[in-house]
Design a protein around this motif. Sequence first.
Motif, PDB file in Angstrom:
ATOM      1  N   VAL A  18       0.991  -1.180  -0.049  1.00  0.00           N
ATOM      2  CA  VAL A  18       0.036   0.060  -0.049  1.00  0.00           C
ATOM      3  C   VAL A  18       0.821   1.337  -0.052  1.00  0.00           C
ATOM      4  O   VAL A  18       0.701   2.260  -0.738  1.00  0.00           O
ATOM      5  CB  VAL A  18      -0.843  -0.032   1.394  1.00  0.00           C
ATOM      6  CG1 VAL A  18      -1.634   1.564   1.242  1.00  0.00           C
ATOM      7  CG2 VAL A  18      -1.963  -1.117   1.102  1.00  0.00           C
ATOM      8  N   LEU A  19       1.909   1.296   0.845  1.00  0.00           N
ATOM      9  CA  LEU A  19       2.595   2.399   1.047  1.00  0.00           C
ATOM     10  C   LEU A  19       3.539   2.752  -0.242  1.00  0.00           C
ATOM     11  O   LEU A  19       3.790   3.875  -0.501  1.00  0.00           O
ATOM     12  CB  LEU A  19       3.826   2.347   2.316  1.00  0.00           C
ATOM     13  CG  LEU A  19       3.206   2.292   3.529  1.00  0.00           C
ATOM     14  CD1 LEU A  19       3.887   1.917   4.475  1.00  0.00           C
ATOM     15  CD2 LEU A  19       2.644   3.934   3.699  1.00  0.00           C
ATOM     16  N   VAL A  20       3.913   1.788  -1.265  1.00  0.00           N
ATOM     17  CA  VAL A  20       4.515   1.904  -2.521  1.00  0.00           C
ATOM     18  C   VAL A  20       3.638   2.232  -3.591  1.00  0.00           C
ATOM     19  O   VAL A  20       3.567   3.141  -4.451  1.00  0.00           O
ATOM     20  CB  VAL A  20       5.329   0.631  -2.906  1.00  0.00           C
ATOM     21  CG1 VAL A  20       5.911   1.110  -4.221  1.00  0.00           C
ATOM     22  CG2 VAL A  20       6.262   0.487  -1.616  1.00  0.00           C
ATOM     23  N   VAL A  21       2.358   1.280  -3.409  1.00  0.00           N
ATOM     24  CA  VAL A  21       1.340   1.592  -4.981  1.00  0.00           C
ATOM     25  C   VAL A  21       0.594   2.731  -4.606  1.00  0.00           C
ATOM     26  O   VAL A  21       0.381   3.673  -5.809  1.00  0.00           O
ATOM     27  CB  VAL A  21       0.530   0.407  -4.756  1.00  0.00           C
ATOM     28  CG1 VAL A  21      -0.574   0.532  -5.759  1.00  0.00           C
ATOM     29  CG2 VAL A  21       1.275  -0.810  -5.172  1.00  0.00           C
ATOM     30  N   VAL A  27      -0.419  12.973   1.968  1.00  0.00           N
ATOM     31  CA  VAL A  27      -0.998  13.489   3.054  1.00  0.00           C
ATOM     32  C   VAL A  27      -0.153  14.678   3.908  1.00  0.00           C
ATOM     33  O   VAL A  27      -0.542  15.156   4.844  1.00  0.00           O
ATOM     34  CB  VAL A  27      -1.067  12.263   4.239  1.00  0.00           C
ATOM     35  CG1 VAL A  27      -1.828  11.120   3.946  1.00  0.00           C
ATOM     36  CG2 VAL A  27       0.182  11.863   4.834  1.00  0.00           C
ATOM     37  N   LEU A  28       1.188  14.787   3.126  1.00  0.00           N
ATOM     38  CA  LEU A  28       1.987  15.939   3.749  1.00  0.00           C
ATOM     39  C   LEU A  28       1.495  17.121   3.160  1.00  0.00           C
ATOM     40  O   LEU A  28       0.721  17.377   2.252  1.00  0.00           O
ATOM     41  CB  LEU A  28       3.344  15.659   3.138  1.00  0.00           C
ATOM     42  CG  LEU A  28       3.984  14.410   3.659  1.00  0.00           C
ATOM     43  CD1 LEU A  28       5.447  14.094   2.938  1.00  0.00           C
ATOM     44  CD2 LEU A  28       4.386  14.496   5.108  1.00  0.00           C
ATOM     45  N   MET A  41       9.858  16.480   0.850  1.00  0.00           N
ATOM     46  CA  MET A  41       9.612  14.889   0.734  1.00  0.00           C
ATOM     47  C   MET A  41       8.239  14.628  -0.252  1.00  0.00           C
ATOM     48  O   MET A  41       8.076  13.480  -0.619  1.00  0.00           O
ATOM     49  CB  MET A  41       9.455  14.562   2.322  1.00  0.00           C
ATOM     50  CG  MET A  41      10.555  14.358   2.962  1.00  0.00           C
ATOM     51  SD  MET A  41      11.842  13.242   2.356  1.00  0.00           S
ATOM     52  CE  MET A  41      11.334  11.681   2.689  1.00  0.00           C
ATOM     53  N   ARG A  42       7.321  15.639  -0.297  1.00  0.00           N
ATOM     54  CA  ARG A  42       6.032  15.226  -0.866  1.00  0.00           C
ATOM     55  C   ARG A  42       6.364  15.393  -2.388  1.00  0.00           C
ATOM     56  O   ARG A  42       6.009  14.686  -3.076  1.00  0.00           O
ATOM     57  CB  ARG A  42       5.116  16.538  -0.844  1.00  0.00           C
ATOM     58  CG  ARG A  42       3.585  16.284  -1.116  1.00  0.00           C
ATOM     59  CD  ARG A  42       2.915  17.323  -0.748  1.00  0.00           C
ATOM     60  NE  ARG A  42       1.409  17.165  -0.658  1.00  0.00           N
ATOM     61  CZ  ARG A  42       0.589  17.133  -1.859  1.00  0.00           C
ATOM     62  NH1 ARG A  42       1.248  17.741  -2.997  1.00  0.00           N
ATOM     63  NH2 ARG A  42      -0.556  16.767  -1.824  1.00  0.00           N
ATOM     64  N   ARG A  43       7.115  16.452  -2.865  1.00  0.00           N
ATOM     65  CA  ARG A  43       7.527  16.385  -4.270  1.00  0.00           C
ATOM     66  C   ARG A  43       8.531  15.258  -4.631  1.00  0.00           C
ATOM     67  O   ARG A  43       8.524  14.843  -5.686  1.00  0.00           O
ATOM     68  CB  ARG A  43       8.200  17.799  -4.519  1.00  0.00           C
ATOM     69  CG  ARG A  43       7.548  18.958  -4.745  1.00  0.00           C
ATOM     70  CD  ARG A  43       8.058  20.231  -5.172  1.00  0.00           C
ATOM     71  NE  ARG A  43       9.248  20.699  -4.054  1.00  0.00           N
ATOM     72  CZ  ARG A  43      10.407  20.860  -4.431  1.00  0.00           C
ATOM     73  NH1 ARG A  43      10.958  20.304  -5.563  1.00  0.00           N
ATOM     74  NH2 ARG A  43      11.152  21.429  -3.421  1.00  0.00           N
ATOM     75  N   SER A  44       9.386  14.786  -3.881  1.00  0.00           N
ATOM     76  CA  SER A  44      10.359  13.430  -3.879  1.00  0.00           C
ATOM     77  C   SER A  44       9.387  12.275  -3.969  1.00  0.00           C
ATOM     78  O   SER A  44       9.612  11.602  -5.030  1.00  0.00           O
ATOM     79  CB  SER A  44      11.343  13.691  -2.914  1.00  0.00           C
ATOM     80  OG  SER A  44      12.125  14.413  -2.900  1.00  0.00           O
ATOM     81  N   THR A 367       1.721  12.302  10.681  1.00  0.00           N
ATOM     82  CA  THR A 367       1.447  12.332   9.408  1.00  0.00           C
ATOM     83  C   THR A 367       2.846  12.593   8.640  1.00  0.00           C
ATOM     84  O   THR A 367       2.957  12.036   7.522  1.00  0.00           O
ATOM     85  CB  THR A 367       0.730  13.762   9.127  1.00  0.00           C
ATOM     86  OG1 THR A 367      -0.706  14.012   9.665  1.00  0.00           O
ATOM     87  CG2 THR A 367       0.545  14.115   7.743  1.00  0.00           C
ATOM     88  N   GLN A 368       3.680  13.223   9.132  1.00  0.00           N
ATOM     89  CA  GLN A 368       5.059  13.155   8.477  1.00  0.00           C
ATOM     90  C   GLN A 368       5.708  11.861   8.531  1.00  0.00           C
ATOM     91  O   GLN A 368       6.066  11.374   7.713  1.00  0.00           O
ATOM     92  CB  GLN A 368       6.030  14.146   9.463  1.00  0.00           C
ATOM     93  CG  GLN A 368       5.770  15.700   9.241  1.00  0.00           C
ATOM     94  CD  GLN A 368       4.592  16.203   9.844  1.00  0.00           C
ATOM     95  OE1 GLN A 368       4.106  15.486  10.722  1.00  0.00           O
ATOM     96  NE2 GLN A 368       4.020  17.208   9.580  1.00  0.00           N
ATOM     97  N   ALA A 369       5.541  11.286   9.639  1.00  0.00           N
ATOM     98  CA  ALA A 369       5.930   9.845   9.839  1.00  0.00           C
ATOM     99  C   ALA A 369       5.542   9.100   8.698  1.00  0.00           C
ATOM    100  O   ALA A 369       6.152   8.278   7.826  1.00  0.00           O
ATOM    101  CB  ALA A 369       5.712   9.113  10.911  1.00  0.00           C
ATOM    102  N   LEU A 370       4.328   8.945   8.102  1.00  0.00           N
ATOM    103  CA  LEU A 370       3.506   8.314   7.284  1.00  0.00           C
ATOM    104  C   LEU A 370       4.074   8.654   5.821  1.00  0.00           C
ATOM    105  O   LEU A 370       4.371   7.932   5.161  1.00  0.00           O
ATOM    106  CB  LEU A 370       2.036   8.397   7.489  1.00  0.00           C
ATOM    107  CG  LEU A 370       0.983   7.502   6.621  1.00  0.00           C
ATOM    108  CD1 LEU A 370       1.398   6.018   6.888  1.00  0.00           C
ATOM    109  CD2 LEU A 370      -0.399   7.902   6.668  1.00  0.00           C
ATOM    110  N   GLY A 371       3.893   9.943   5.797  1.00  0.00           N
ATOM    111  CA  GLY A 371       4.329  10.349   4.348  1.00  0.00           C
ATOM    112  C   GLY A 371       5.661  10.196   4.030  1.00  0.00           C
ATOM    113  O   GLY A 371       6.191   9.866   2.948  1.00  0.00           O
ATOM    114  N   TYR A 372       6.597  10.669   5.022  1.00  0.00           N
ATOM    115  CA  TYR A 372       8.029  10.332   4.555  1.00  0.00           C
ATOM    116  C   TYR A 372       8.384   8.998   4.571  1.00  0.00           C
ATOM    117  O   TYR A 372       9.254   8.479   3.638  1.00  0.00           O
ATOM    118  CB  TYR A 372       8.901  10.875   5.911  1.00  0.00           C
ATOM    119  CG  TYR A 372       8.840  12.366   5.905  1.00  0.00           C
ATOM    120  CD1 TYR A 372       8.063  13.063   5.329  1.00  0.00           C
ATOM    121  CD2 TYR A 372       9.467  12.959   7.228  1.00  0.00           C
ATOM    122  CE1 TYR A 372       7.979  14.457   5.685  1.00  0.00           C
ATOM    123  CE2 TYR A 372       9.303  14.324   7.596  1.00  0.00           C
ATOM    124  CZ  TYR A 372       8.532  14.985   6.633  1.00  0.00           C
ATOM    125  OH  TYR A 372       8.684  16.533   6.916  1.00  0.00           O
TER     126      TYR A 372
END
Length: 646
Positions: A18-21, A27-28, A41-44, A367-372
């Motif tokens: 899920v985290l890759v697909v 969420v960031l 990190m969002r743009r990356s 939120t940051q932990a999940l997005g990063y």
Amino acid sequence: MNVLLDAGRRVVGLALVVLVVVPVFAVLDPAAPRGALDDLMRRSGFEHWTYTWGASTGVWTLLVVGAAVLAGAVWKGRASRVLPRIGRAVARPPTWSVAAFTGLAGAALTAAVAVVVFEGRTLFNDASVQLIQARYFAGGTLSGPPLAMPEFWTIQFMVQTAAGWVSQYPPAQALWLAMGFHLGGPWIAMAGAMGMLGVFSVLSFERLLPGRIAAARLGALLAVASPMLLALAGTYMSHATVAAFAALALWLSLRAETGRAVWALAAGAAMGFMVTTRPVSGLLIGAAVTAGVWLTAPRRAPGLHRPWLLRRFAWWALGGLPFAVGFGWFNARFFGSPLTLGYTAAAGPSHGLGFHVDPWGRMYGFTQALGYTSTELISVGRELFGTVLPVGVLVGLFLLLARRLERGERILAAWALLPVLASALYWHHDLIVGPRMLGEAVPAWSALLVLATISLTRAARPGWLSDAIAVLVLVALGYGLAAGGRGRVVRLADRAAPVPVVAESGPTLVFVHELWADRVAARLAARGMRLDSVRAMVGRYHPCQLEAAFVGAQGPADVSDRCRREVMSDSLGWLGLTDYLWRGDLPGLGASGVLWARDLGPEANARLIDAYPDRTPLFALPDGEGNGQVVPYDTGSNALWSRVPP
């Protein structure tokens, strides 16, 4: 218990997929200021997700997938029947020859990256600071002396204490690099680490995966050829060192199962070195590859009973004890307590794990932990192996669909995934060379990728689908290691600062002109301000406001003149003192070469010049493009500081 473990690893596998697909990085905060970590990190994440799944992958994706499907349709399962024969050929040579070859390959590739690609330059301040510490160790001292004029040398991640000027990082990596300095250069130490990684990955993976020798060997070879790990090793970063000692610790703990207790003693020592290099990942990975091995050993094997375990754990603890005592003594000497790490001494308690405001004053929450984490896992294929291949999905499907995991697979999964958990709980993330906080786990990811490919190919049964999976992975990895990854490493070299040549013979004092905000930060730190406070001050106030505080009671006209002068001095650009300092003499160490120092303007510089009358003053003049050239002191000083009268 087994039911719970199976359910747990399937949940982990599903989470990886899920985290890759799914673009979870969305969420960031989309309104984060440009350049903020959330924005980066969002743009990356979007870039890597698009590279893996999006239309911008274009022709490459169509070619690879098309070739895979075509091969499956044409060969109709014949490729799947050829793969076992290839595996038998890979497994045929004796173990010692494969281990030697893999070790030499890792050492040679690292030497090439460090010496040829990066030309001995660093990419991170972290490495530069540990090289400074290594220089002091190699010179026979634990630290630099307390600095008499710290504003000229105070740099981020070095801590000024009453006992000396010392790196914030645990000392083991600096000791490893110091060994390299004694042998001719720090690149030798890192080549040695990658050579050790190659040798012990082969030896340990073969023992860990009995009956799958080819998979073990291919996983080890993939690890030492990983572009990300080679870039980390080639720029003197500690991630590669921890990976090497993890492979060593795994081999030693496996030997301890059927050998003498001295193997457990040595395994404890290897883990101790890991912890005193990178404490969190050293503890997690070290426990997985030592205690995890013994706790999962088959109980039907002779001698594997409770007293055996207790004895092995006792010897294991004894092996790690000298490192624990030495680390505690080092921390107490420089940072005031055996349990106070240099990180905390430098940046305060906000440096620790968990969800809180970080040392930069930014909120790090769930939120940051999940997005990063999503961004890092999406980038694994592209960064670790230079390929479009969604490695996280393949490994996730393997964990999700496998009927059961064998002992070796569980240990490799723990080695690979525990750093992901630790990274999720840690506020610092970057993707300069990829998800480097996962660098210590590259060997485990490599082995799991091989195992996942074999497992998924077999699950598809001989036919067009199994052929398509095999061709997809082989073509993608072949391209990544031969071209994609190599290109990424070469491009990284453009980020490493070139070092200007000092033609003057004899002892010299070379002033390096940094950005005004960095000069102000150094002056604040020189007054004893902690790093998190310095960052908060520099982030909150304009340098001119801080300059006014330095000027004190003098009038506003004087402040205005000083600010205009500081701004004008940056008109030609700026350099980074940290990139240069470790290469020459250091405060308290060496008296015959180049001593690099921060330029603080003619009046302040004069004090340092007077303190070193035997050194010829020179100037590293920036050229506006991040490069510098060493010129006579008056030439450089006049070019930067004479436009506005003092």
